[in-house]
Design an enzyme around this catalytic site. Structure first.
Site, mmCIF file in Angstrom:
data_model
loop_
_atom_site.group_PDB
_atom_site.id
_atom_site.type_symbol
_atom_site.label_atom_id
_atom_site.label_comp_id
_atom_site.label_asym_id
_atom_site.label_seq_id
_atom_site.Cartn_x
_atom_site.Cartn_y
_atom_site.Cartn_z
ATOM 1 N N ASP A 69 25.325 -29.706 64.729
ATOM 2 C CA ASP A 69 26.281 -29.736 63.612
ATOM 3 C C ASP A 69 27.655 -29.251 64.082
ATOM 4 O O ASP A 69 28.617 -29.263 63.314
ATOM 5 C CB ASP A 69 25.768 -28.975 62.382
ATOM 6 C CG ASP A 69 25.509 -27.510 62.656
ATOM 7 O OD1 ASP A 69 25.623 -27.071 63.810
ATOM 8 O OD2 ASP A 69 25.169 -26.786 61.680
ATOM 9 N N SER A 70 27.762 -28.884 65.374
ATOM 10 C CA SER A 70 29.077 -28.653 65.984
ATOM 11 C C SER A 70 29.930 -29.917 65.910
ATOM 12 O O SER A 70 31.135 -29.864 66.145
ATOM 13 C CB SER A 70 28.923 -28.205 67.444
ATOM 14 O OG SER A 70 28.071 -29.086 68.157
ATOM 15 N N ASP A 98 20.403 -31.421 64.283
ATOM 16 C CA ASP A 98 20.610 -30.193 63.510
ATOM 17 C C ASP A 98 20.466 -30.465 62.027
ATOM 18 O O ASP A 98 20.971 -31.475 61.525
ATOM 19 C CB ASP A 98 22.028 -29.662 63.752
ATOM 20 C CG ASP A 98 22.042 -28.449 64.662
ATOM 21 O OD1 ASP A 98 20.992 -27.790 64.820
ATOM 22 O OD2 ASP A 98 23.114 -28.171 65.222
ATOM 23 N N LYS A 124 16.490 -29.160 64.342
ATOM 24 C CA LYS A 124 16.786 -27.752 64.647
ATOM 25 C C LYS A 124 17.318 -27.089 63.394
ATOM 26 O O LYS A 124 18.113 -27.691 62.663
ATOM 27 C CB LYS A 124 17.797 -27.631 65.786
ATOM 28 C CG LYS A 124 18.198 -26.180 66.054
ATOM 29 C CD LYS A 124 18.926 -26.014 67.385
ATOM 30 C CE LYS A 124 20.389 -26.355 67.380
ATOM 31 N NZ LYS A 124 21.211 -25.610 66.391
ATOM 32 N N GLU A 150 18.643 -23.046 61.772
ATOM 33 C CA GLU A 150 19.077 -21.694 62.129
ATOM 34 C C GLU A 150 18.339 -20.665 61.282
ATOM 35 O O GLU A 150 18.096 -20.885 60.094
ATOM 36 C CB GLU A 150 20.591 -21.558 61.903
ATOM 37 C CG GLU A 150 21.403 -22.501 62.771
ATOM 38 C CD GLU A 150 22.918 -22.349 62.576
ATOM 39 O OE1 GLU A 150 23.360 -21.418 61.875
ATOM 40 O OE2 GLU A 150 23.640 -23.194 63.133
ATOM 41 N N GLU A 165 21.463 -17.982 70.870
ATOM 42 C CA GLU A 165 22.920 -18.130 71.006
ATOM 43 C C GLU A 165 23.593 -16.768 71.042
ATOM 44 O O GLU A 165 23.376 -15.919 70.167
ATOM 45 C CB GLU A 165 23.486 -18.972 69.848
ATOM 46 C CG GLU A 165 25.004 -19.121 69.974
ATOM 47 C CD GLU A 165 25.621 -20.263 69.181
ATOM 48 O OE1 GLU A 165 24.873 -21.069 68.579
ATOM 49 O OE2 GLU A 165 26.861 -20.354 69.166
HETATM 50 O O1 KIV Z 1 25.628 -27.354 66.871
HETATM 51 C C1 KIV Z 1 25.439 -27.167 68.086
HETATM 52 O O2 KIV Z 1 26.008 -27.839 68.948
HETATM 53 C C2 KIV Z 1 24.491 -26.124 68.467
HETATM 54 C C3 KIV Z 1 24.462 -25.706 69.908
HETATM 55 C C4 KIV Z 1 25.732 -25.069 70.283
HETATM 56 C C5 KIV Z 1 23.280 -24.882 70.217
HETATM 57 O O3 KIV Z 1 23.796 -25.626 67.641
#
Ligand code: KIV
Length: 267
Positions: free
Chosen positions: A44-45, A83, A113, A115, A182
């Site tokens: 989600d980056s 994510d 993924k 959090e 992280e």
């Molecule tokens: O969103 C992302 O790119 C991440 C990584 C930095 C682990 O969660």
């Protein structure tokens, strides 16, 4: 060969380190796959890197599905992990299963993924019961940026280290196949890596994790708004791109492009 969660388990058992890189579109997924990086994370980056937001919080399910589907089309042989965006899994386990299911059915992801640690163990277990493979993410969890008061290093004292270990263990018990650590101190990451039977994947968490993940645009020098100090820039493609585009503009101004070789085919 297609990478699956079983390969990650096997690498952990054999002590073989592995890599994970982000991709948000087809072309980058093709490059990551050609570089034989086994796991692609549609992070989600993308909120910051692709969409220009200040945080990951505005990213929607529709954004994630759109980008995951593009990555899945280019990610030959890689394990694609998508994510789950903010508030797509925190409200109810039912929401979480439905939204994770969309990332798999509509986006073509192989795993999701999310959090959070002990507080997300119930949701993780519900996803695993629905046969959805889950990567956990503990330590600095960027979706909690406002609650954490910034993107600080986590688990810096003994209470924090105990919580980190309890969080990671809870995810392992709930059935997660791996966990991202992280921005935690090297020793804390090493202790969690030693304690777990599932692989840890570090970002800003030192060399003792089983795998390492980076944002590809950081590694390639393609995203220059901010580069975290733990990133190693392996290339400066942003500078190369700017030079190439300026050269194109100069060529057009000076009537050097198109030249005699740059012609459309005649038939
Ligand atoms: O969103 C992302 O790119 C991440 C990584 C930095 C682990 O969660």
């Amino acid at each position: 060969m297609s990478i699956t969660v079983r390969h990650l388990r096997q690498w952990k058992a054999e002590g073989q380190r592995f890599t994970v890189l982000t991709a948000y579109d087809y072309s980058m997924a093709r490059l990551v796959s050609q570089a034989e990086i086994p796991v692609i994370l549609v992070g989600d980056s993308l909120g910051q890197v692709m969409l220009g937001y200040a945080t990951t919080l505005p990213v929607t399910m529709e954004d994630m599905i759109h980008h995951t589907a593009a990555v899945a089309r280019g990610a030959a042989g890689c394990l694609v992990v998508a994510d789950m965006p903010f508030l797509s899994y925190q409200v109810t386990a039912e929401d979480a299963v439905r939204n994770a299911g969309r990332l798999i059915k509509e986006g073509g992801a192989h795993a999701v993924k999310l959090e959070g640690g002990e507080d997300m163990a119930g949701v993780t277990a519900a996803l695993v019961r629905a046969d959805i493979a889950v990567m956990g993410h503990v330590g600095l969890t960027p979706q909690a940026v406002h609650q954490l008061g910034g993107y600080r290093t986590q688990a810096v004292d003994s209470a924090g280290r105990r919580k980190l270990l309890a969080d990671a263990r809870a995810l392992e018990k709930a059935g997660a196949f791996s966990v991202v650590l992280e921005k935690v101190p090297d020793q804390a990451a090493a202790a969690v890596t030693k304690a777990l039977s599932i692989p840890t994947i570090g970002i800003g968490s030192g060399p003792e994790c089983d795998g390492q993940v980076l944002v590809t645009h950081d590694l390639l020098g393609l995203f220059n708004d901010y580069t975290p100090p733990f990133v190693k820039r392996y290339a400066e493609l942003g500078q190369t791109a700017i030079a190439a585009m300026s050269a194109f503009a100069n060529d057009v101004r000076e009537a050097r492009f198109p030249g005699p070789k740059e012609k459309a085919e005649e038939s």
